[in-house]
Design an enzyme around this catalytic site. Structure first.
Site, mmCIF file in Angstrom:
data_model
loop_
_atom_site.group_PDB
_atom_site.id
_atom_site.type_symbol
_atom_site.label_atom_id
_atom_site.label_comp_id
_atom_site.label_asym_id
_atom_site.label_seq_id
_atom_site.Cartn_x
_atom_site.Cartn_y
_atom_site.Cartn_z
ATOM 1 N N VAL A 58 0.804 -1.217 0.000
ATOM 2 C CA VAL A 58 0.000 0.000 0.000
ATOM 3 C C VAL A 58 0.842 1.275 0.000
ATOM 4 O O VAL A 58 0.327 2.353 -0.312
ATOM 5 C CB VAL A 58 -0.963 -0.010 1.211
ATOM 6 C CG1 VAL A 58 -0.243 0.320 2.507
ATOM 7 C CG2 VAL A 58 -2.148 0.931 0.997
ATOM 8 N N TYR A 59 2.135 1.195 0.308
ATOM 9 C CA TYR A 59 2.982 2.391 0.317
ATOM 10 C C TYR A 59 3.141 2.919 -1.110
ATOM 11 O O TYR A 59 3.677 2.239 -1.988
ATOM 12 C CB TYR A 59 4.361 2.094 0.895
ATOM 13 C CG TYR A 59 4.378 1.688 2.347
ATOM 14 C CD1 TYR A 59 3.300 1.944 3.196
ATOM 15 C CD2 TYR A 59 5.483 1.039 2.887
ATOM 16 C CE1 TYR A 59 3.327 1.559 4.521
ATOM 17 C CE2 TYR A 59 5.521 0.660 4.221
ATOM 18 C CZ TYR A 59 4.438 0.921 5.042
ATOM 19 O OH TYR A 59 4.462 0.539 6.364
ATOM 20 N N SER A 60 2.656 4.124 -1.317
ATOM 21 C CA SER A 60 2.629 4.735 -2.654
ATOM 22 C C SER A 60 1.947 3.818 -3.668
ATOM 23 O O SER A 60 2.227 3.862 -4.858
ATOM 24 C CB SER A 60 4.042 5.091 -3.142
ATOM 25 O OG SER A 60 4.587 6.134 -2.377
ATOM 26 N N ILE A 61 1.030 2.991 -3.165
ATOM 27 C CA ILE A 61 0.239 2.051 -3.987
ATOM 28 C C ILE A 61 1.155 1.260 -4.922
ATOM 29 O O ILE A 61 0.990 1.240 -6.149
ATOM 30 C CB ILE A 61 -0.880 2.785 -4.760
ATOM 31 C CG1 ILE A 61 -1.594 3.772 -3.862
ATOM 32 C CG2 ILE A 61 -1.879 1.770 -5.331
ATOM 33 C CD1 ILE A 61 -2.234 3.133 -2.634
ATOM 34 N N LYS A 86 4.059 -6.218 3.166
ATOM 35 C CA LYS A 86 2.823 -6.421 3.917
ATOM 36 C C LYS A 86 1.620 -6.472 2.990
ATOM 37 O O LYS A 86 1.663 -5.997 1.852
ATOM 38 C CB LYS A 86 2.614 -5.285 4.926
ATOM 39 C CG LYS A 86 3.802 -4.973 5.804
ATOM 40 C CD LYS A 86 3.450 -3.872 6.797
ATOM 41 C CE LYS A 86 4.663 -3.168 7.327
ATOM 42 N NZ LYS A 86 5.353 -2.346 6.318
#
Length: 325
Positions: A58-61, A86
Site C-alpha cells: 500500500v505504500y505509494s500504492i 505487507k
C-alpha cells in the site's frame, strides 16, 4: 552494525530496519522521496550494515515496492538482505481489493513479488487485523504462501493481544506456519503495548520490530506545542497530530532533549536508544528522508542507557487511548 535473531528464529537482522514507506510517489504523501532521491539512502544503509528493509504494497500504492526491488537488485546480493512487505490495505476499488481473505492474500503476494522483482520475500506481514475475514482463512493462506516458497516467514502488525494469540493458536492447532514477528506501535510517547502485547510476544518468543520508533519525528525534538514544525513531515502529517502533541508527550520530549544534551547526542539517537535498550526489541523500523537520520540511528545502536536514565525518560508518561490499530 549489530545483528540479532528475529525472535526465536535463526534469521539474523540488523538492529535497525530501514522503513521504505519514505520512498515512492510524492503525490501519495508530500514528504515521500522519489526514486532518484531514495537510492542514496539504500546505498548508505547497506554501507552501514543494515540488511533489513521493510515496505508494504500500500505504500505509494506499489511504487515503494518497485523502488525497493530495483535498488536492492542493483546495490546488494539478494541472499544478503532481509526483505519484508505487507498485505491488507486497499489496492483497488474492487470489493476484494483489500483485506486478508485467501483471494486477496494470494493475489497480493504475487503482485508484490512482481513489483519487487523477487522470487520470494523473507517476511510477509499482515498489515493490521481484518474484522471481516475468519482468522482460519488468513492463517491457512499464509501457510500456503510459506510452503510455496514465496515467503520464508510471516509476521503481524498492530492489533490487540487477544487477536494475536488467537491467530497463533489457530496456526498451532492446525499445524500451520505461525507468526515470528510483531510490528507494533511503540515509542517513548506511546507505551500502551507494554500492557499486553509486548509481554505476550516475549513469552512466545516473537520478535518485536516497532513502527514509528520516533513517533513520526515527534521525538526528534523539533515539534512545537501549537502542532507546528519546520519539516515537510511536520507540516503535512495530520496522523501524527492526532496521535501525539499532548502536554505529557512534550514533557517526555523535554526529558529526551535534556538527557541528549548531557550525553552529547541528538534527541533522536537517545529516543531510539531507549527502544534498543528494551528487552526483546529486535529492530525498530526507522524512516529517513535526510542522510543524517541514518547516522543518528547508527549512533543509537552504540548508546547504553542506565536503569536510572531509562526511568528518567519514562517518568512523565501518561497513558494514551489505543492508537495505530
Amino acid at each position: 552494525m549489530q545483528y540479532t535473531n528475529l525472535g526465536k528464529t535463526g534469521l539474523k537482522v540488523s538492529r535497525i530496519c530501514l522503513g521504505m514507506m519514505s520512498y515512492g510517489n510524492p503525490q501519495w504523501r508530500e514528504w515521500v522521496l522519489p526514486e532518484a532521491d531514495a537510492r542514496p539512502f539504500v546505498q548508505r544503509a547497506l554501507e552501514m550494515g543494515i540488511n533489513f528493509f521493510d515496505t508494504a504494497n500500500v505504500y505509494s500504492i506499489g511504487v515503494s515496492e518497485e523502488i525497493t526491488g530495483r535498488a536492492l537488485r542493483d546495490l546488494a546480493k539478494r541472499d544478503e538482505v532481509v526483505v519484508a512487505t505487507k498485505v491488507h490495505g486497499r489496492m483497488s476499488d474492487d470489493p476484494n481489493g483489500r483485506g486478508l481473505s485467501r483471494k486477496h492474500i494470494l493475489s497480493s503476494i504475487d503482485a508484490s513479488l512482481r513489483r519487487l522483482g523477487m522470487d520470494y520475500v523473507d517476511l510477509y506481514q499482515i498489515h493490521r487485523w481484518d474484522q471481516e475475514t475468519p482468522i482460519e482463512e488468513t492463517m491457512s493462506a499464509l501457510h500456503d504462501i510459506v510452503k510455496s516458497g514465496k515467503a520464508r516467514y510471516i509476521g503481524a502488525s498492530s492489533m490487540y493481544a487477544w487477536q494475536f494469540q488467537k491467530a497463533q493458536y489457530m496456526a498451532e492447532k492446525n499445524g500451520w506456519t505461525k507468526f515470528v514477528s510483531m510490528q507494533n506501535h511503540y515509542n517513548l510517547v506511546y507505551r500502551e503495548e507494554e500492557r499486553e502485547m509486548i509481554p505476550l510476544c516475549r513469552d512466545l518468543g516473537v520478535g518485536l520490530i516497532p513502527w514509528s520508533p520516533l513517533a513520526r519525528g515527534f521525538l526528534a525534538g523539533n515539534r512545537t506545542r501549537d502542532k507546528g514544525g519546520e519539516t515537510i513531515r511536520a507540516k503535512s502529517d495530520p496522523f501524527a497530530q492526532e496521535m501525539y502533541y499532548r502536554d505529557a508527550d512534550f514533557q517526555v520530549v523535554d526529558r529526551v532533549s535534556e538527557l541528549a544534551a548531557r550525553m552529547g547526542h541528538k534527541p533522536a539517537s537517545v529516543a531510539l536508544a531507549w527502544l534498543l535498550n528494551q528487552p526483546s526489541i529486535d529492530a525498530p523500523i526507522i524512516g529517513a528522508t535526510k542522510m543524517y537520520q541514518l547516522e543518528d540511528a547508527l549512533t543509537a545502536t552504540t548508546i547504553k542507557l542506565s536503569r536510572e536514565e531509562m526511568k528518567y525518560l519514562e517518568e512523565p508518561y501518561v497513558p494514551h487511548p489505543i492508537l495505530g490499530h
